[in-house]
Design an enzyme around this catalytic site. Structure first.
Site, short mmCIF file in Angstrom:
data_model
loop_
_atom_site.label_atom_id
_atom_site.label_comp_id
_atom_site.label_asym_id
_atom_site.label_seq_id
_atom_site.Cartn_x
_atom_site.Cartn_y
_atom_site.Cartn_z
N GLU A 151 1.19 42.19 50.67
CA GLU A 151 0.38 41.18 49.50
C GLU A 151 1.41 39.96 49.56
O GLU A 151 2.66 40.15 49.31
CB GLU A 151 -0.17 41.89 48.40
CG GLU A 151 0.95 42.66 47.85
CD GLU A 151 1.79 41.73 46.56
OE1 GLU A 151 1.46 40.70 46.46
OE2 GLU A 151 2.77 42.07 46.15
N LEU A 153 0.47 37.93 46.70
CA LEU A 153 -0.25 37.39 45.42
C LEU A 153 0.89 36.73 44.50
O LEU A 153 1.56 37.92 43.98
CB LEU A 153 -1.03 38.71 44.92
CG LEU A 153 -2.03 39.20 45.84
CD1 LEU A 153 -2.71 40.45 45.46
CD2 LEU A 153 -2.95 38.48 46.41
N LYS A 207 7.26 40.68 54.82
CA LYS A 207 7.07 40.59 53.29
C LYS A 207 8.42 40.10 52.58
O LYS A 207 8.59 39.27 51.69
CB LYS A 207 6.72 41.74 52.87
CG LYS A 207 6.53 41.73 51.50
CD LYS A 207 5.82 40.71 50.60
CE LYS A 207 6.05 40.77 49.16
NZ LYS A 207 4.80 41.18 48.36
N ASN A 211 9.73 36.46 50.72
CA ASN A 211 10.10 36.50 49.74
C ASN A 211 11.48 35.80 49.31
O ASN A 211 11.93 34.99 48.42
CB ASN A 211 10.01 37.47 48.64
CG ASN A 211 8.35 37.66 48.18
OD1 ASN A 211 7.50 36.70 48.49
ND2 ASN A 211 7.91 38.53 47.33
N LEU A 253 10.17 23.53 44.72
CA LEU A 253 11.15 22.83 44.74
C LEU A 253 11.56 22.25 43.19
O LEU A 253 12.04 21.32 42.99
CB LEU A 253 11.00 21.47 45.39
CG LEU A 253 10.81 21.90 47.18
CD1 LEU A 253 10.80 20.58 47.91
CD2 LEU A 253 12.14 22.57 47.67
N CYS A 263 8.94 40.65 41.35
CA CYS A 263 9.07 40.41 42.95
C CYS A 263 10.41 39.92 43.29
O CYS A 263 11.19 40.49 44.01
CB CYS A 263 7.64 39.75 43.48
SG CYS A 263 6.27 40.66 43.42
N LYS A 266 13.69 41.66 42.59
CA LYS A 266 13.54 43.07 43.32
C LYS A 266 13.67 42.85 44.69
O LYS A 266 14.34 43.76 45.61
CB LYS A 266 12.20 43.81 42.59
CG LYS A 266 12.13 45.04 43.35
CD LYS A 266 11.02 45.97 42.67
CE LYS A 266 9.74 45.62 43.22
NZ LYS A 266 9.23 46.00 44.49
C1 UDX Z 1 6.10 36.02 44.15
C2 UDX Z 1 5.67 35.30 45.64
O1 UDX Z 1 5.16 34.21 45.43
C3 UDX Z 1 4.38 36.36 45.77
O2 UDX Z 1 3.98 35.81 47.18
C4 UDX Z 1 4.62 37.65 46.06
O3 UDX Z 1 3.86 38.41 46.67
C5 UDX Z 1 5.08 38.26 44.59
O4 UDX Z 1 6.14 37.37 44.32
P1 UDX Z 1 5.39 35.76 41.54
O5 UDX Z 1 6.55 36.68 41.23
O6 UDX Z 1 4.07 36.02 40.75
O7 UDX Z 1 5.02 35.70 43.02
O8 UDX Z 1 5.79 34.36 41.05
P2 UDX Z 1 6.13 32.87 41.69
O9 UDX Z 1 5.13 32.01 41.28
O10 UDX Z 1 6.32 33.12 43.19
O11 UDX Z 1 7.49 32.37 41.07
C6 UDX Z 1 8.62 33.49 40.97
C7 UDX Z 1 9.77 32.77 40.10
O12 UDX Z 1 10.48 31.87 40.62
C8 UDX Z 1 9.42 32.57 38.77
O13 UDX Z 1 10.31 33.01 37.85
C9 UDX Z 1 9.17 31.06 38.69
O14 UDX Z 1 9.31 30.44 37.40
C10 UDX Z 1 10.23 30.73 39.68
N1 UDX Z 1 10.16 29.48 40.35
C11 UDX Z 1 8.87 29.24 41.42
C12 UDX Z 1 11.01 28.06 40.21
O15 UDX Z 1 11.95 28.44 39.45
N2 UDX Z 1 10.79 26.95 40.83
C13 UDX Z 1 9.64 26.93 41.83
O16 UDX Z 1 9.50 25.95 42.31
C14 UDX Z 1 8.75 27.99 41.93
#
Ligand code: UDX
Length: 459
Positions: A151, A153, A207, A211, A253, A263, A266
């Site tokens: 996934e 998501l 996957k 990430n 960015l 995610c 980990k």
């Molecule tokens: C992530 C992946 O995007 C998703 O595809 C995966 O399957 C699950 O993990 P998620 O953990 O829900 O999703 O959050 P995401 O929106 O990706 O952000 C992750 C972290 O990065 C957050 O702490 C967010 O604040 C940070 N982030 C994200 C930044 O600091 N800057 C950015 O430009 C984008």
């Protein structure tokens, strides 16, 4: 198709609901009878925008139901069974597959011949094969096929991500498994969504590599933001300038207080552990993990240093969730920052529009404020850690009146510095001139910023 989803957590519920609304007959199973009873009342244990409505729609259409029983719930009729249980980090960063293996073992005796088991949980390369062997041992025959379908998501936009994916990854090691899994996603193929058809091992690697790469982007931006602060640059302009290169891309960015969530931390640890295990060290990722942890600590120390706080000062922390639009606080910046501030003798007041109740498990001895102004009341400084819209809409004049000290640390770059400093606040954000002015000269003048032309959209 008759589908079962093993694990009614965030991924299982979202995926199960969306598959039901696509027309499949779905049963979401969870080992916890209490959770199933909760779901049957539409009392959803996670905050995910749109999920409750989508769930009600699917249940009303007779496409979605819940069960805490395998045989009693009718799993032997299932054509496909997704495993969407947790894969927590072990001590050395490798993931603990016990929930996946236990789920496979428990469903094995009940599956009908030829059923397809699909691993949705994030697992290391080789897991689908191990699951297939385990199920064969339990049944005494290789009559169950196992596929991998990771996934992608994001919390807070999980429904949208499921329904409008960038791609669907179908990992299968034989044609029957591949065709069965493709059949589940057939409606997407018609809309032109790219489908990557590959082996289970490649799907598992995709996957983690995805990430890890996204996390690297964030780590890179954060390091460049540090450089901008020291060299007098503007991270907004720099990222805008590089993001327009199609090979780099404009998303992911934004500088921040270090990535968190369930995610990225980990998955990067697991990716690094897999690299070590296979003798292919992932040094970039190992460094990234360290840098990301350090960043949270350094940004906490920066508050203590730049706001010139004395023991007993109050600090307002705005945002406990690891990002906006979720109530999830796992590995959020706040969980590192708050204890550091407390150890330095600060009194901490916290606010979050959604995540306060989850944070209570990890954060103690703080004032729990019901709104950001209350958190800032009498505080020597405030720090924004989560990019909630509620904070973007803050009434800066009111915030300035509430604060007794005058420094606002914005670790999400939500504002144009001038829209803050005009209320007499010192504004410290990431990778922008305002920060360097304070750091070098210790003054609140923003002359150097004002001389620059702030491009629209940088606030
Ligand atoms: C992530 C992946 O995007 C998703 O595809 C995966 O399957 C699950 O993990 P998620 O953990 O829900 O999703 O959050 P995401 O929106 O990706 O952000 C992750 C972290 O990065 C957050 O702490 C967010 O604040 C940070 N982030 C994200 C930044 O600091 N800057 C950015 O430009 C984008």
């Amino acid at each position: 198709m008759r589908i079962w989803m093993i694990g009614a957590g965030y991924v299982g519920l979202t995926s199960g609901t969306c598959l039901a609304n696509m027309g499949h007959q779905v049963c979401c199973y969870d080992i916890s009878a209490a959770r199933i009873a909760q779901l049957e009342r539409f009392d959803i244990p996670i905050y995910e925008p749109g999920l409750e409505t989508a769930m009600r729609e699917a249940v009303d259409a007779g496409k979605l139901r819940f069960s805490s029983l395998l045989k009693g719930g009718g799993i032997m009729d299932a054509d496909a069974v997704f495993i969407a249980v947790g894969t927590p980090s072990g001590r050395d960063g490798s993931i603990d597959l016990s929930q996946v293996m236990t789920a496979a073992q428990q469903i094995a005796p009940h599956l009908k011949r030829g059923a397809l088991v699909i691993i949705k949980s994030t697992v290391v390369v080789g897991t689908a094969r191990r699951v297939r062997e385990l199920i064969a041992r339990e049944r005494g025959a290789f009559d169950i096929r196992v596929a991998s379908n990771p996934e992608f998501l994001r919390e807070g936009s999980a429904l949208k991500d499921f329904l409008s994916p960038d791609r669907i990854v179908i990992g299968a090691d034989d044609a029957r498994a591949r065709n069965a899994l493709r059949a589940i996603y057939r409606p997407f193929e018609k809309t032109g969504v790219p489908v990557v058809t590959t082996t289970t091992g490649n799907a598992e690697l995709i996957k983690y590599a995805a990430n890890a790469f996204l996390a690297l982007k964030i780590g890179f931006v954060n390091d460049v933001a540090n450089l901008c602060e020291m060299a007098g640059g503007d991270i907004g302009d720099v990222m805008h300038g590089i993001g327009l290169d199609g090979r780099i891309g404009r998303s992911f960015l934004m500088p921040g207080p270090g990535f968190g969530g369930s995610c990225f931390p980990k998955d990067t640890r697991a990716f690094a552990a897999t690299g070590r295990q296979f003798g292919a060290p992932q040094k970039l990722i190992e460094t990234l993990i360290d840098r990301n942890e350090q960043r949270k600590v350094l940004l906490a120390r920066r508050i203590l240093k730049e706001a010139k706080l004395v023991s007993g000062s109050r600090i307002a922390v705005l945002g406990l969730a690891f990002k906006a639009n979720t109530d999830d606080v796992r590995e959020s910046a706040a969980l590192t920052l708050v204890p550091i501030l407390q150890q330095a003798g600060m009194q901490v007041a916290v606010h979050d529009p959604r995540a306060a109740s989850n944070a209570r498990r990890y954060v103690s001895d703080v004032k729990w404020a019901s709104n950001p102004y209350d958190a800032c009341n009498g505080a020597a400084a405030a720090v924004i850690l989560t990019e909630w819209d509620d904070y973007r809409r803050l009434d800066m004049a009111r915030l300035a009146r509430s604060l007794s000290g005058k420094t606002l640390f914005d670790y999400r770059n939500l504002f144009d510095p001038r829209s803050v400093t005009r209320y007499g606040l010192r504004y410290v954000s990431l990778g922008r001139p305002a920060a360097i002015v304070h750091q070098r000269a210790g003054v609140s003048s923003l002359d150097s910023w004002d001389r620059r032309v702030a491009a629209p959209g940088h606030a």
